[in-house]
Design a protein around this motif. Structure first.
Motif, PDB file in Angstrom:
ATOM      1  N   VAL A 176       0.899  -1.394   0.352  1.00 45.53           N
ATOM      2  CA  VAL A 176       0.160   0.203  -0.108  1.00 45.53           C
ATOM      3  C   VAL A 176       0.685   1.262  -0.151  1.00 45.53           C
ATOM      4  O   VAL A 176       0.370   2.360  -0.190  1.00 45.53           O
ATOM      5  CB  VAL A 176      -1.282   0.058   1.357  1.00 45.53           C
ATOM      6  N   ARG A 177       2.386   1.309   0.794  1.00 44.64           N
ATOM      7  CA  ARG A 177       2.645   2.780   1.061  1.00 44.64           C
ATOM      8  C   ARG A 177       4.434   1.592   0.271  1.00 44.64           C
ATOM      9  O   ARG A 177       4.232   1.139   0.648  1.00 44.64           O
ATOM     10  CB  ARG A 177       2.631   3.181   1.798  1.00 44.64           C
ATOM     11  N   GLN A 201     -12.633  -4.545   1.118  1.00 43.52           N
ATOM     12  CA  GLN A 201     -12.092  -3.099   1.453  1.00 43.52           C
ATOM     13  C   GLN A 201     -13.608  -1.851   1.174  1.00 43.52           C
ATOM     14  O   GLN A 201     -13.383  -0.910   1.391  1.00 43.52           O
ATOM     15  CB  GLN A 201     -11.353  -2.496   0.139  1.00 43.52           C
ATOM     16  N   ARG A 211     -12.225   9.951  -4.907  1.00 43.52           N
ATOM     17  CA  ARG A 211     -12.962   9.533  -4.042  1.00 43.52           C
ATOM     18  C   ARG A 211     -14.712  10.042  -3.372  1.00 43.52           C
ATOM     19  O   ARG A 211     -15.289   8.819  -3.234  1.00 43.52           O
ATOM     20  CB  ARG A 211     -12.711  10.174  -2.488  1.00 43.52           C
ATOM     21  N   ASP A 263      -8.992   7.450   8.211  1.00 45.41           N
ATOM     22  CA  ASP A 263      -7.371   7.288   7.426  1.00 45.41           C
ATOM     23  C   ASP A 263      -7.645   8.748   7.038  1.00 45.41           C
ATOM     24  O   ASP A 263      -8.271   9.376   6.576  1.00 45.41           O
ATOM     25  CB  ASP A 263      -7.426   6.542   6.311  1.00 45.41           C
ATOM     26  N   ILE A 264      -5.968   9.385   6.329  1.00 44.00           N
ATOM     27  CA  ILE A 264      -5.897  10.313   6.573  1.00 44.00           C
ATOM     28  C   ILE A 264      -4.867  10.271   5.801  1.00 44.00           C
ATOM     29  O   ILE A 264      -4.105   9.992   6.057  1.00 44.00           O
ATOM     30  CB  ILE A 264      -5.492  11.435   7.682  1.00 44.00           C
ATOM     31  N   ILE A 265      -4.672  11.129   4.457  1.00 48.43           N
ATOM     32  CA  ILE A 265      -3.048  11.057   4.022  1.00 48.43           C
ATOM     33  C   ILE A 265      -3.180  12.749   4.403  1.00 48.43           C
ATOM     34  O   ILE A 265      -3.584  13.735   3.527  1.00 48.43           O
ATOM     35  CB  ILE A 265      -3.481  10.890   2.383  1.00 48.43           C
ATOM     36  N   LYS A 289       1.958   9.879   5.331  1.00 48.09           N
ATOM     37  CA  LYS A 289       2.655  10.400   4.267  1.00 48.09           C
ATOM     38  C   LYS A 289       1.907   9.607   2.714  1.00 48.09           C
ATOM     39  O   LYS A 289       2.258   8.695   2.690  1.00 48.09           O
ATOM     40  CB  LYS A 289       3.430  10.441   4.394  1.00 48.09           C
ATOM     41  N   TYR A 290       1.294  10.300   2.216  1.00 46.11           N
ATOM     42  CA  TYR A 290       1.173  10.143   1.054  1.00 46.11           C
ATOM     43  C   TYR A 290       2.904   9.511  -0.136  1.00 46.11           C
ATOM     44  O   TYR A 290       3.954  10.252   0.058  1.00 46.11           O
ATOM     45  CB  TYR A 290       0.935  11.583  -0.318  1.00 46.11           C
TER      46      TYR A 290
HETATM   47  N1  SAH Z   1     -10.429   0.071   1.331  1.00 47.46           N
HETATM   48  C1  SAH Z   1      -9.765   0.895   2.180  1.00 47.46           C
HETATM   49  C2  SAH Z   1      -8.420   1.679   2.515  1.00 47.46           C
HETATM   50  C3  SAH Z   1      -7.445   0.729   2.199  1.00 47.46           C
HETATM   51  S1  SAH Z   1      -6.019   1.283   2.265  1.00 47.46           S
HETATM   52  C4  SAH Z   1     -10.401   2.732   2.459  1.00 47.46           C
HETATM   53  O1  SAH Z   1     -11.007   2.848   1.242  1.00 47.46           O
HETATM   54  O2  SAH Z   1     -10.768   3.489   3.386  1.00 47.46           O
HETATM   55  C5  SAH Z   1      -5.572   1.582   4.041  1.00 47.46           C
HETATM   56  C6  SAH Z   1      -5.196   3.031   3.975  1.00 47.46           C
HETATM   57  O3  SAH Z   1      -4.331   3.789   3.714  1.00 47.46           O
HETATM   58  C7  SAH Z   1      -5.913   4.497   3.351  1.00 47.46           C
HETATM   59  O4  SAH Z   1      -7.382   4.873   3.749  1.00 47.46           O
HETATM   60  C8  SAH Z   1      -5.506   5.028   2.726  1.00 47.46           C
HETATM   61  O5  SAH Z   1      -5.381   6.425   4.113  1.00 47.46           O
HETATM   62  C9  SAH Z   1      -3.781   4.900   3.113  1.00 47.46           C
HETATM   63  N2  SAH Z   1      -3.477   4.108   1.741  1.00 47.46           N
HETATM   64  C10 SAH Z   1      -3.774   4.041   0.763  1.00 47.46           C
HETATM   65  N3  SAH Z   1      -2.982   4.265  -0.538  1.00 47.46           N
HETATM   66  C11 SAH Z   1      -1.656   5.091  -0.593  1.00 47.46           C
HETATM   67  C12 SAH Z   1      -0.975   5.565  -0.468  1.00 47.46           C
HETATM   68  N4  SAH Z   1      -0.653   5.499  -2.088  1.00 47.46           N
HETATM   69  N5  SAH Z   1      -0.483   6.318  -0.241  1.00 47.46           N
HETATM   70  C13 SAH Z   1      -0.481   6.942   1.514  1.00 47.46           C
HETATM   71  N6  SAH Z   1      -1.611   6.456   1.985  1.00 47.46           N
HETATM   72  C14 SAH Z   1      -2.258   5.401   1.019  1.00 47.46           C
END
Ligand code: SAH
Ligand code: SF4
Ligand code: F3S
Length: 441
Positions: free
Chosen positions: A51-52, A200, A273, A299-301, A331-332
């Motif tokens: 995911v990251r 998810q 979103r 969740d916050i990015i 962090k993104y």
């Molecule tokens: N299906 C869930 C979450 C899946 S991933 C939803 O839709 O909320 C869990 C969390 O990881 C996400 O909610 C997001 O905040 C974070 N995330 C996903 N991809 C990311 C990325 N490329 N960079 C940073 N955070 C990320």
């Protein structure tokens, strides 16, 4: 050494943990034994997350460590499962010489076959995604305990622009309602006291017209003495029917994980979103009316491409307005193959870090204030075990998912529900006194 001793390590989200139990169920059916000791294993599996970037780096470091094991036991089979298997495929075998098998989330039925071939010296890759696989008939391998999870659906069709999950997990599909309810019943017979339904985006659950509210209600009715939790809800399709289902069942927890990601409509749109902050806040208000005392996490990015100070400030504002009980804050991290990957990752690292820290500090302050306001109140806690810090205390969680610690007593055991009075609180933990057992059904 038994030829078929399997050791598995799991990274990433709860769905990966549920998948590891499926994988162990599949392997046990084929005569493999599960071990918790890596030195006893000749099959070592890492169930991975993409995911990251830091999630993937962790696995690469782990693989460097595993070289030692492979040196000492060259016959050992090393396998990569989960989302990295899907994302990196052949590259893992070509670049990481110690990896023997790479198997993605929809091909676990074939894992025993791949492992057998690997024992014969043949490397294998199985990364096809499926539109139908739900592992409906597989009984996961679970040790006895209090809490269990069940994946009720797989995949994701939302395609948020930052997210790799739709690529690593494939299309959305739901498990049958009846098989899930049967699994809940059998967990209840084994004295489990809590089950978390996973997906998810559980709100798009659909089994021939039966939706997620139907599923939640059916699970709650099937095991009235169990707590039913669920995650994750996407704000776009959280229905009134679902809110009423939570309100009408005492054993469905009053706790909703509702990721907001950002407080800025411009950023939300770039993230795909599909909701606005106004829609999101209305939803929170409605949920609070229908389910008194409901709590939220999110969740916050921080630092999505083009995010300005003003956008960031709007995220802080939403946090203050909602007052989340908890938040997962990131962090993104640009992920190859996603839509956002083609946008310039233009927020400098030090600004991302500063914004993330501001978000974390604010959340800590909010959690602290919410927990302080509970002092003097009574809470019902499901006892999960001895407190990590002291044998004299037990620990468990409230309906709203807060960790609570309280003194041991002879008439209280793991799996009981107890009422405690909150006497003290930090941002992460409630401390209680005078635990009294309560009947729940
Ligand atoms: N299906 C869930 C979450 C899946 S991933 C939803 O839709 O909320 C869990 C969390 O990881 C996400 O909610 C997001 O905040 C974070 N995330 C996903 N991809 C990311 C990325 N490329 N960079 C940073 N955070 C990320
Ligand atoms: Fe990723 Fe969005 Fe799907 Fe969640 S809903 S898994 S963030 S694409
Ligand atoms: Fe990670 Fe895959 Fe879960 S990318 S968050 S393990 S779905």
């Amino acid at each position: 050494m038994n030829k078929n001793n399997v050791y598995i390590e799991t990274y990433g989200c709860q769905m990966n943990f549920a998948d590891s139990e499926l994988v162990m169920g599949i392997l046990k059916n084929k005569g493999f034994e599960v071990t918790r000791n890596i030195d006893e294993a000749n099959v070592i599996l890492l169930n991975t997350c993409s995911v990251r970037d830091n999630a993937e780096q962790k696995i690469f470091h782990r693989l460097d460590h595993l070289k030692r094991i492979k040196r000492e036991n060259p016959q050992a089979v090393i396998g990569i499962l989960g989302c990295m298997a899907e994302r990196l495929r052949k590259r893992l075998i070509e670049e990481k010489k110690i990896v023997d098998v790479v198997v993605g989330p929809d091909e676990y039925r074939r894992l025993p076959e791949y492992i057998d071939h690997a024992f014969g010296g043949e490397k294998g890759i199985g990364v096809k995604l499926s539109r139908t696989e739900t592992y409906d008939d597989i009984i996961p391998y679970r040790e006895d305990g209090i809490s269990a999870w069940i994946s009720v659906m797989r995949g994701c069709d939302k395609f948020c622009t930052f997210c790799v999950v739709p690529f690593t997990r494939g299309r959305e599909r739901s498990r049958s309602l009846d098989s899930i309810v049967n699994e809940v019943k059998s967990l209840s017979e084994r004295n489990f006291k809590e089950v978390t339904l996973l997906g998810q985006n559980v709100n798009s659950y659909n089994d021939n017209g039966r939706d997620f509210a139907d599923l939640l209600s059916a699970c709650a009715d099937a095991a009235p003495e169990m707590r039913i939790r669920f995650t994750t809800s996407h704000p776009q399709d959280l229905s009134d029917k679902l809110l009423y289902a939570i309100a009408e069942h005492d054993n469905i927890c009053n706790y909703i994980h509702l990721p907001v990601q950002s407080g800025s409509n411009r950023i939300l749109e770039l993230m795909n979103r599909t909701y606005t902050i106004e829609h999101y806040l209305n939803l929170i208000e409605k949920a609070r009316k229908i389910i008194p005392g409901v709590s939220f996490s999110t969740d916050i990015i921080a630092g999505f491409p083009t995010e300005t100070e003003e956008d960031h400030r709007m995220t802080l504002e939403v946090m203050k307005e909602v007052k989340y009980d908890g938040a997962y804050m990131f962090k993104y991290s640009p992920r190859e193959g996603t839509k956002a990957y083609s946008m310039t990752d233009d927020v400098p690292e030090e600004i991302k870090i500063r914004r993330l820290n501001e978000i974390i500090d604010l959340q800590q302050q909010i959690s602290y204030e919410i927990n302080q306001s509970l002092i003097g109140k009574e809470e019902v806690v499901l006892v999960e075990g001895v407190s990590k810090k002291s044998d004299e205390f037990l620990s468990g969680r409230t309906d709203t998912n807060k960790v609570a610690v309280f003194p041991k007593s002879d008439d209280i055991k793991v799996g009981d529900y107890v009422k405690i009075e909150i006497t003290r609180a930090t941002s992460a933990t409630l401390f209680g006194a005078s635990p009294v057992p309560v009947e729940v059904d």
